[in-house]
Every structure is written in structure tokens, then in C-alpha cells.
Scaffold this motif. Structure first.
Motif, PDB file in Angstrom:
ATOM      1  N   LYS A 293      40.618  18.018   4.384  1.00  0.00           N
ATOM      2  CA  LYS A 293      41.256  16.846   4.991  1.00  0.00           C
ATOM      3  C   LYS A 293      40.331  15.636   4.952  1.00  0.00           C
ATOM      4  N   ALA A 294      39.053  15.876   5.262  1.00  0.00           N
ATOM      5  CA  ALA A 294      38.100  14.759   5.251  1.00  0.00           C
ATOM      6  C   ALA A 294      37.933  14.206   3.845  1.00  0.00           C
TER       7      ALA A 294
ATOM      8  N   ARG B 251      40.165  14.279   1.414  1.00  0.00           N
ATOM      9  CA  ARG B 251      41.368  13.524   1.051  1.00  0.00           C
ATOM     10  C   ARG B 251      41.342  12.138   1.692  1.00  0.00           C
ATOM     11  N   ASP B 252      40.950  12.062   2.948  1.00  0.00           N
ATOM     12  CA  ASP B 252      40.904  10.772   3.637  1.00  0.00           C
ATOM     13  C   ASP B 252      39.886   9.840   2.994  1.00  0.00           C
ATOM     14  N   GLU B 253      38.747  10.391   2.586  1.00  0.00           N
ATOM     15  CA  GLU B 253      37.688   9.567   1.988  1.00  0.00           C
ATOM     16  C   GLU B 253      38.143   8.977   0.648  1.00  0.00           C
TER      17      GLU B 253
ATOM     18  N   ARG C 155      41.257   8.497  -0.358  1.00  0.00           N
ATOM     19  CA  ARG C 155      42.316   7.514  -0.141  1.00  0.00           C
ATOM     20  C   ARG C 155      41.742   6.198   0.373  1.00  0.00           C
ATOM     21  N   ALA C 156      40.734   6.306   1.223  1.00  0.00           N
ATOM     22  CA  ALA C 156      40.106   5.086   1.745  1.00  0.00           C
ATOM     23  C   ALA C 156      39.432   4.287   0.636  1.00  0.00           C
TER      24      ALA C 156
END
Length: 665
Positions: A620-621, A623-625, A627-628
Motif C-alpha cells: 500500500k505504501a 502504491r501511494d508513493e 501515485r504521489a
């Protein structure tokens, strides 16, 4: 009995309950086994449907519904259905075991039967069919193979509802028609429709065969026989056997009428006609039965309007067993015995007047008075000496200790019996008393109180580490039932072993409750398609698999897995070889699409961004990184772990915003 040792079911514990001992017979739709119900310690017959039928969901649904209907049919001439279930691919019925032989075996050994004997077989068959018709059940496959003659003389009908379940499937019916076309009614042949009168037709054909030793129609193909059922009239038995009694001709003709409206309305109507025909036959038309013919409860049968006395029938020939009379069964047949008219006895002559002798009226009066006085004295003495009776109080639903005190105060000698389990009544509450409430007993009598032990609970046994069959047996021995066997991937537990149960081991559950087994599926092959060589190798070796790579020339990204064997999701074991095909690793001249001068895929400003390296990070982390940072993200499952095993393109590369980055976890 067929005892073929190669049958895979022989020796198995089916569904954790039925120990299959031997194979009895194999037919066109099912195989029948002799088995022991280990839970109830009784011998049963297990009918296992053939695999082609069991794989048809519509058949299984209809089969279960028909089995429930037949199980509710309680009749002494119907083979009782105890249970229905499935064990893997084996869909089965548990039924009453009837040692003996089929009516087909009798016909094969003896040929035709005399008229009275044929009716004495048909009467219990019709009684069974009549009971089914009254309950809304149609047999659809009445034939000698489905009539059992038990060793003790009982007649039983088997296989109710199976033909209807077959009709609901998409299976080929050729085998079924070959086996049963000789008994099919015209309406079954033309439209497939069947009702109680179709069973009556089949029973009439079977009676014809019992009387003549052959079926009414013969042909080279089943279709030829079917054609004759539709267009011909069944011949009379007397056409083959001159001198056959006319009542038997009439019964067969009525039952086998081509128009259903001309037949008896159901098997009970034909039963009444068969019993009346039996009464009308002379004793020379067959062996004589020593007593009433019993076939279970049937409607009252009309007796002929005659003043003849009713007498039992003489004994049957030993070669043909007849139905043994079940307890309290009504007598179905009583023959007529003609009684010749005899002259009425002459009325006795009036006695001549005699001279009165004996005691005088005064003496008689004194004697009568003495008798009255003796009786009065006796009654008075009994009234004064009689013991007053005590009535057992109603102590049910009271606490056992309080109930015992109440009973002792009323003069009873109280005894506490062993506690009995109950799902409805709480522990220590009185369930019943012996004698029961309201009974009159002598004062001081013993009164036994039976209290509830509360609901019976059984601990789920520890079957972890055992194979499925051993676990089923242990769960069954504990009084529980295995419901579902669920597979789950495991990197540590060998394939086929139980990992845990639901409810968990040691939990207390109701006796007979269902338990799920969670069984290891071993390793599930990871999905490494699209991974680069080093990442795929690392992922496979981490779970104990052995990677093997083959390179081929390809325009894809170099050193990338483009095929794998076994495929993703397949079950396998540690140490198994995984063969992977790689795109050629090349000489370093391959470029990402946005680095190709001919295909500029940077954004409108020509800007590129460094792709973050997220390998080994939380999914999850990661994926968030990404996308950011402006990238699209697609996540593939390889080992179903919470950390990233590989990414493409790799971290550190320059790529335009919006580029898709693929992650494996």
C-alpha cells in the motif's frame, strides 16, 4: 455378490460414516455397495450414482429432492431411504439392506408363475405403489429388477424417484430406454409424461410377464418395441396360454389399456381389482397361500355380496417365498368357501309340565337373605380396611432438589436417576418421573426423578496434521460430521494435510454438528509473468521452488519472463522445478519506449521523473508513493505477501509522469 477388488470405493469410509465392505451390483445408473454405518452400527446398502450423472448439477438437485420425498414414504413394502449425501464426486443414497434376490432372478430361474402365485407377488407391489401414489410420488420405472424378494419372504419395491431425477438431466437416455422400454406406457414413449396410471401400465406389463414368462412385445431395437406400445394392444395372457383364467385376462387388459383414462386411476385401484381377482381364482390356478396376504396398510377392500364364510388360504409351495405378515397388518385376502344350504334344525319340543319339587318359597327367601348379608359384611370390611392411594405430583420443570423435597414430604421414597441430555431443558431441571405424574400408587412407593444434564456438547477432535480420510474418520467417531473440505495454500504444511478446523480444535459443539476441514493445498505457483529474471528467480527460491530459465529472441523488455510452466495458481510441492521462458537478455541496446527518439512518449513539456524504487516496501505504501510521484500503478499477486517483490520499470529510471509501473507482491 460382486466383490471386485479393484473398485476404488471398497474399503473406504464414505463421507466419514459408511464403511464400504463390498460391491453388490452395478447397473446403468448407479453401483450398489454393502456398507456399515459406523455411527449407528447397522448394515446398509449404499447406491452411488455414476460419475456422468453426479457431474450434472440439475440431476443432483432433482436427486436430492426425490430422495427427501421417498425418505418420507414409510411402508413395509418400500425399501426405506435413510440418508443422502455427497463425498467429493460420489453422490449417494443410504438405504435399507434387503438380503435376497430380485423378481428378475426368480423369473430367470423359474420361468412363468401360476396365476395365484403371480398375484401374491403383485399385491404387495401394488400396495407399495399405491402408498406412493397417495403421497404424490410416481415410480416411473416399475419392472422386475426393482422388486426385491427378501430371504424372509417380504416383497420390497426399490428405486422410487430415480427415473424422474434422470429425466431432469441432459444425459443421453439411450441406456435408460433399453433397460425400461419394455414397461413404458404409450404416453411416456410419445411425450415423456408420466403419472400414477403410467405405473399401473408398467405393473400390468409385469403381471403379463409373470403369467406368461415373457414380455408382450419383442423387437430388434428399443424403438421397435416403443412403436408397438403406442400402436398395438397388449395381448391377453390366454392368447399365449390357452385356458388362462378370464379374470386374469381382464385385469391385464384393464391395466395395459393404451388410453390412460381406461386404466385404474392409480395402483390402489388396481390393488383392489387384483385382490378380487385372487378371490375369484380356483385353487388349481396356482399354489395356495396358508394365510392372509399382508402388504401393509391399504384401504378396506370390498367383499363379494355372498353369504359365504371366510376361511384362510392353504399353504404356498416352498419354491416361491411370500410376504411375511408385518405386525398388525390388515388381512388383504380371504377366499370364499361355499357352504351348502342345510335344513334348519327342528325347534325343540316344549317340556312337559313337571310336578314341582324342591324347597318351599320360604326356604328360598331365607337363603337369599343370608347371601345379601354376607356380601354386605364383606363390602363394609373392605371399605374400612382399604388403603388410601397416593397420586404422583407433577414435578416436571422444577429444580431436581426442590422436586425431591416436595416428593418426600408427600411420603414418596425418592431416587435420583441418571441425568439425561436435553437441548431444550436447562441443567438440573426435572425432565420426567417414573411413575409419571398423575399415576395412583401406594403411599411410600419409590419415585424416580430424571433431571436434565443440559445440552450435550462434543469437543472438536484434534485432526491437525492428518490426511483428509483419517480426519473424517476421527471427526465421525466423535459424533460430528465433516461438512466442507476447504483448500488453502501453505508454504509450510505438506499438501493434503489438515491445517485447522472450523470450529477450532477443542471447541464444544452440539453432537452431530458440522465441522469444516481446512486442508493444505501446498504451494500455489506464483505468477511471475512479466518479472525480470533476477526478481523471478528470487521470488521462486524464497518459497522453495527451483527456477529454470530458457532465453529466446524477443522484442520485449530484455530478461523478462514471457512464459512459465506450471502456470500461476497451480498446486505444487517444495523443490518442484519451474521452467520459465525469458525474452533475450541482449547486449544492453534495448531502450524504454520513452527513450526511443522515434517514439517520444514524454509529456507535452518533455519532462521526465525518476521512478521511485519501492521493492521490499509495504504494497500500500509503495502504491501511494508511486501515485504521489505521478505514475499509474498496477499490482500483480505473485506470492500473496504484503511487501513488493519486484517492479517494472525498475526504480531509478527516468520516465514521463503517467507511465504505468507494475508491482508484484
Amino acid at each position: 455378490m460382486d466383490t471386485t477388488p479393484t473398485d476404488p470405493l471398497v474399503g473406504r469410509l464414505l463421507d466419514g460414516r459408511y464403511r464400504v465392505d463390498s460391491r453388490i451390483a452395478r447397473g446403468g445408473m448407479a453401483t450398489v455397495y454393502l456398507a456399515l454405518d459406523v455411527r449407528l452400527d447397522r448394515t446398509v446398502a449404499i447406491k452411488v450414482m455414476h460419475r456422468t450423472l453426479a457431474e450434472d448439477p440439475s440431476f443432483v438437485r432433482r436427486f436430492i429432492g426425490e430422495a427427501k420425498s421417498v425418505a418420507s414414504l414409510s411402508h413395509p413394502n418400500v425399501v426405506q431411504v435413510f440418508d443422502q449425501g455427497a463425498d467429493g464426486d460420489n453422490v449417494y443414497l443410504s438405504m435399507e439392506y434387503v438380503p435376497g434376490r430380485t423378481l428378475r432372478d426368480v423369473l430367470r430361474d423359474r420361468g412363468r408363475l401360476p396365476g395365484r402365485e403371480a398375484l401374491e407377488v403383485m399385491i404387495p407391489v401394488l400396495a407399495a405403489l399405491g402408498a406412493a401414489h397417495q403421497s404424490g410420488l410416481i415410480h416411473r420405472d416399475v419392472k422386475p429388477e426393482n422388486v426385491l424378494l427378501a430371504d424372509d419372504g417380504r416383497v420390497k419395491v426399490v428405486d422410487f424417484g430415480l427415473a424422474r431425477a434422470i429425466e431432469a438431466t441432459n444425459q443421453t437416455r439411450t441406456g435408460l430406454m433399453i433397460g425400461t422400454i419394455a414397461y413404458m406406457s404409450p404416453e411416456q414413449v410419445t411425450s415423456g409424461a408420466a403419472d400414477a396410471r403410467s405405473d399401473v401400465y408398467a405393473a400390468g406389463i409385469m403381471l403379463f410377464e409373470l403369467l406368461t414368462g415373457r414380455q408382450p412385445y419383442e423387437g430388434e431395437t428399443s424403438m421397435a418395441i416403443a412403436y408397438r406400445h403406442v400402436h398395438d394392444t397388449v395381448p391377453l395372457p390366454s392368447a399365449l396360454l390357452p385356458g388362462s383364467p378370464q379374470p386374469l385376462d381382464a385385469l391385464v387388459a384393464q391395466a395395459t389399456a393404451r388410453d390412460p383414462e381406461s386404466r385404474p386411476a392409480d395402483a390402489t385401484a388396481m390393488l383392489i381389482a387384483a385382490v378380487e381377482t385372487h378371490r375369484m381364482l380356483s385353487r388349481e390356478s396356482g399354489p395356495i397361500h396358508s394365510g392372509p396376504i399382508h402388504s401393509g396398510p391399504v384401504p378396506s377392500l370390498p367383499l363379494p355380496a355372498t353369504g359365504a364364510h371366510q376361511a384362510p388360504l392353504p399353504a404356498p409351495a416352498p419354491s416361491m417365498p411370500l410376504p411375511a405378515p408385518p405386525p398388525a397388518s390388515p388381512t388383504l385376502v380371504q377366499p370364499r368357501v361355499e357352504v351348502l344350504d342345510e335344513p334348519a334344525p327342528a325347534a325343540p319340543a316344549a317340556p312337559a309340565p313337571a310336578t314341582r319339587r324342591g324347597p318351599s318359597p320360604k326356604v328360598w327367601f331365607l337363603a337369599a337373605l343370608a347371601v345379601v348379608m354376607v356380601i354386605g359384611i364383606g363390602v363394609t370390611g373392605w371399605l374400612f380396611s382399604r388403603t388410601t392411594m397416593a397420586t404422583v405430583p407433577n414435578l416436571v420443570t422444577q429444580n431436581v432438589t426442590i422436586a425431591a423435597d416436595v416428593a418426600r414430604k408427600r411420603g414418596f421414597a425418592v431416587e435420583i436417576g441418571p441425568a439425561e441430555h436435553s437441548e431444550e431443558v436447562a441443567k438440573d431441571i426435572v425432565l420426567r418421573t417414573v411413575p409419571a405424574a398423575g399415576t395412583e400408587v401406594e403411599p411410600g412407593s419409590k419415585l424416580v426423578l430424571f433431571a436434565s444434564a443440559g445440552p450435550k456438547r462434543v469437543a472438536v477432535p484434534n485432526v491437525v496434521g492428518q490426511d483428509v480420510n483419517a480426519a473424517r474418520e476421527k471427526v465421525s467417531a466423535a459424533g460430528l460430521t465433516v461438512d466442507e473440505v476447504k483448500k488453502q495454500a501453505s508454504e509450510t504444511v505438506p499438501r493434503g494435510q489438515v491445517m485447522r478446523t472450523s470450529p477450532a480444535v477443542g471447541n464444544k459443539v452440539k453432537e452431530g454438528a458440522k465441522v469444516d476441514l481446512i486442508v493444505s493445498a501446498g504451494l500455489v505457483m506464483p505468477d511471475v509473468m512479466g518479472m525480470q529474471r533476477d526478481a523471478a528467480k528470487s521470488a521462486l527460491e524464497s518459497v522453495g521452488l527451483v527456477p529454470e530459465f530458457v532465453e529466446q529472441t524477443d522484442a520485449a523488455q530484455p530478461c523478462t519472463v514471457i512464459a512459465q510452466d506450471p502456470q500461476a495458481g497451480a498446486e505444487t510441492d517444495k523443490g518442484a522445478m519451474v521452467r520459465m521462458t525469458l525474452s533475450a537478455c541482449g547486449n544492453g541496446e534495448w531502450h524504454w519506449p520513452w527513450e526511443n527518439n522515434d517514439q517520444n512518449v514524454t509529456d507535452g513539456d518533455g519532462m521526465t521523473v525518476v521512478i521511485p524504487n519501492v521493492v521490499f516496501k509495504d504494497v500500500k505504501a509503495a502504491r501511494d508513493e508511486l501515485r504521489a510521484a505521478g505514475f499509474k500503478v498496477r499490482v500483480n499477486k505473485a506470492l500473496d505477501r504484503n511487501r513488493v517483490l519486484a517492479q517494472r520499470p525498475p526504480g531509478g529510471q527516468q520516465a514521463p509522469p503517467g507511465t504505468e509501473v507494475v508491482l508484484w507482491h
